[in-house]
Design a protein around this motif. Structure first.
Motif, PDB file in Angstrom:
ATOM      1  N   THR A  36       0.816  -1.200   0.000  1.00  0.00           N
ATOM      2  CA  THR A  36       0.000   0.000   0.000  1.00  0.00           C
ATOM      3  C   THR A  36       0.859   1.263   0.000  1.00  0.00           C
ATOM      4  O   THR A  36       0.690   2.131  -0.845  1.00  0.00           O
ATOM      5  CB  THR A  36      -0.930   0.020   1.229  1.00  0.00           C
ATOM      6  N   CYS A  37       1.802   1.341   0.949  1.00  0.00           N
ATOM      7  CA  CYS A  37       2.587   2.574   1.068  1.00  0.00           C
ATOM      8  C   CYS A  37       4.024   2.430   0.585  1.00  0.00           C
ATOM      9  O   CYS A  37       4.712   3.429   0.407  1.00  0.00           O
ATOM     10  CB  CYS A  37       2.574   3.061   2.517  1.00  0.00           C
ATOM     11  N   LYS A  47      -1.959  -4.379   7.771  1.00  0.00           N
ATOM     12  CA  LYS A  47      -1.900  -3.540   8.963  1.00  0.00           C
ATOM     13  C   LYS A  47      -1.313  -2.161   8.665  1.00  0.00           C
ATOM     14  O   LYS A  47      -0.809  -1.488   9.549  1.00  0.00           O
ATOM     15  CB  LYS A  47      -1.032  -4.212  10.036  1.00  0.00           C
ATOM     16  N   CYS A  48      -1.357  -1.743   7.409  1.00  0.00           N
ATOM     17  CA  CYS A  48      -0.765  -0.463   7.012  1.00  0.00           C
ATOM     18  C   CYS A  48      -1.522   0.705   7.646  1.00  0.00           C
ATOM     19  O   CYS A  48      -2.741   0.814   7.498  1.00  0.00           O
ATOM     20  CB  CYS A  48      -0.789  -0.326   5.497  1.00  0.00           C
ATOM     21  N   PRO A  49      -0.803   1.589   8.366  1.00  0.00           N
ATOM     22  CA  PRO A  49      -1.475   2.741   8.969  1.00  0.00           C
ATOM     23  C   PRO A  49      -1.882   3.780   7.926  1.00  0.00           C
ATOM     24  O   PRO A  49      -2.663   4.677   8.217  1.00  0.00           O
ATOM     25  CB  PRO A  49      -0.429   3.309   9.940  1.00  0.00           C
ATOM     26  N   TYR A  50      -1.371   3.661   6.705  1.00  0.00           N
ATOM     27  CA  TYR A  50      -1.641   4.645   5.659  1.00  0.00           C
ATOM     28  C   TYR A  50      -2.673   4.142   4.637  1.00  0.00           C
ATOM     29  O   TYR A  50      -2.877   4.770   3.602  1.00  0.00           O
ATOM     30  CB  TYR A  50      -0.353   5.000   4.926  1.00  0.00           C
ATOM     31  N   LYS A  51      -3.327   2.992   4.894  1.00  0.00           N
ATOM     32  CA  LYS A  51      -4.211   2.412   3.887  1.00  0.00           C
ATOM     33  C   LYS A  51      -5.427   3.291   3.602  1.00  0.00           C
ATOM     34  O   LYS A  51      -5.960   3.253   2.506  1.00  0.00           O
ATOM     35  CB  LYS A  51      -4.636   1.003   4.279  1.00  0.00           C
ATOM     36  N   ASP A  52      -5.851   4.117   4.570  1.00  0.00           N
ATOM     37  CA  ASP A  52      -6.987   5.007   4.324  1.00  0.00           C
ATOM     38  C   ASP A  52      -6.604   6.186   3.447  1.00  0.00           C
ATOM     39  O   ASP A  52      -7.450   6.757   2.764  1.00  0.00           O
ATOM     40  CB  ASP A  52      -7.547   5.527   5.658  1.00  0.00           C
ATOM     41  N   LEU A  53      -5.315   6.552   3.438  1.00  0.00           N
ATOM     42  CA  LEU A  53      -4.850   7.693   2.661  1.00  0.00           C
ATOM     43  C   LEU A  53      -4.452   7.303   1.229  1.00  0.00           C
ATOM     44  O   LEU A  53      -4.330   8.172   0.370  1.00  0.00           O
ATOM     45  CB  LEU A  53      -3.647   8.341   3.352  1.00  0.00           C
TER      46      LEU A  53
END
Length: 187
Positions: A36-37, A47-53
């Motif tokens: 994702t990032c 578990k990517c913390p940036y998946k919403d962005l």
């Protein structure tokens, strides 16, 4: 490669790596890259913390509409990288039924065979009339016994006709054979 010494009673370091089983392994090198990032070694893609962005990814791409305007499809050929079945490739003139079809115009069907009849028996009986290209006896898969019919393919049609004339009604293995053309004879 560095291996840590085993010591008894040193549980102080275990809680750090207990939550992430790959944290201890990733110290020596990068084991994972987040799709994702693009960050290396921190977390898994799920578990990517940036998946919403991250911008939404296209999970399905309709290849037929994407290649309609290309030069390859305008020329009648497939786009590069697409699968083309062998029957549709350049120079192929055979359809599926023609590929499976044998030369059955010289084939005769033999019925009323005993359970003990094998291909070698039919070959021995029919080879006196001419050259054979194929002999087949239908066999029950469970018992291994003959199902009572078979096919014999001759090289020459005249030989097949002679075999039909001589062996139709012939007594073989205590049974009366029925020998006929395997397909309706084309006039």
């Amino acid at each position: 490669m560095f291996l840590p010494a085993l010591t008894t009673g040193s549980k102080a370091e275990e809680p750090k790596t207990a939550g992430d089983p790959l944290a201890a392994l990733s110290k020596g090198g990068t084991l994972m890259v987040c799709r994702t990032c693009g960050k290396k070694g921190d977390h898994w893609t799920s578990k990517c913390p940036y998946k919403d962005l991250a911008p939404p990814t296209e999970s399905f791409i309709d290849r037929s509409s994407a290649t309609e305007g290309t030069a390859a499809s305008a020329q009648g050929g497939p786009a590069k990288g697409t699968y083309v079945p062998p029957s549709m490739r350049g120079g192929a003139e055979r359809s599926g039924t023609e590929m499976r079809r044998r030369n059955e115009e010289n084939s005769v069907r033999v019925t009323n065979l005993s359970e003990d009849t094998r291909e070698a028996d039919l070959r021995e009986l029919f080879q006196t009339f001419g050259s054979l290209s194929r002999v087949y006896v239908a066999v029950d898969q469970k018992t291994g016994m003959s199902r009572g019919f078979g096919f014999v393919t001759f090289v020459n049609k005249e030989d097949a006709q002679r075999a039909i004339n001589k062996l139709d009604g012939y007594g073989y293995d205590n049974l009366i054979l029925r020998v006929e053309w395997s397909t309706p004879k084309a006039n």
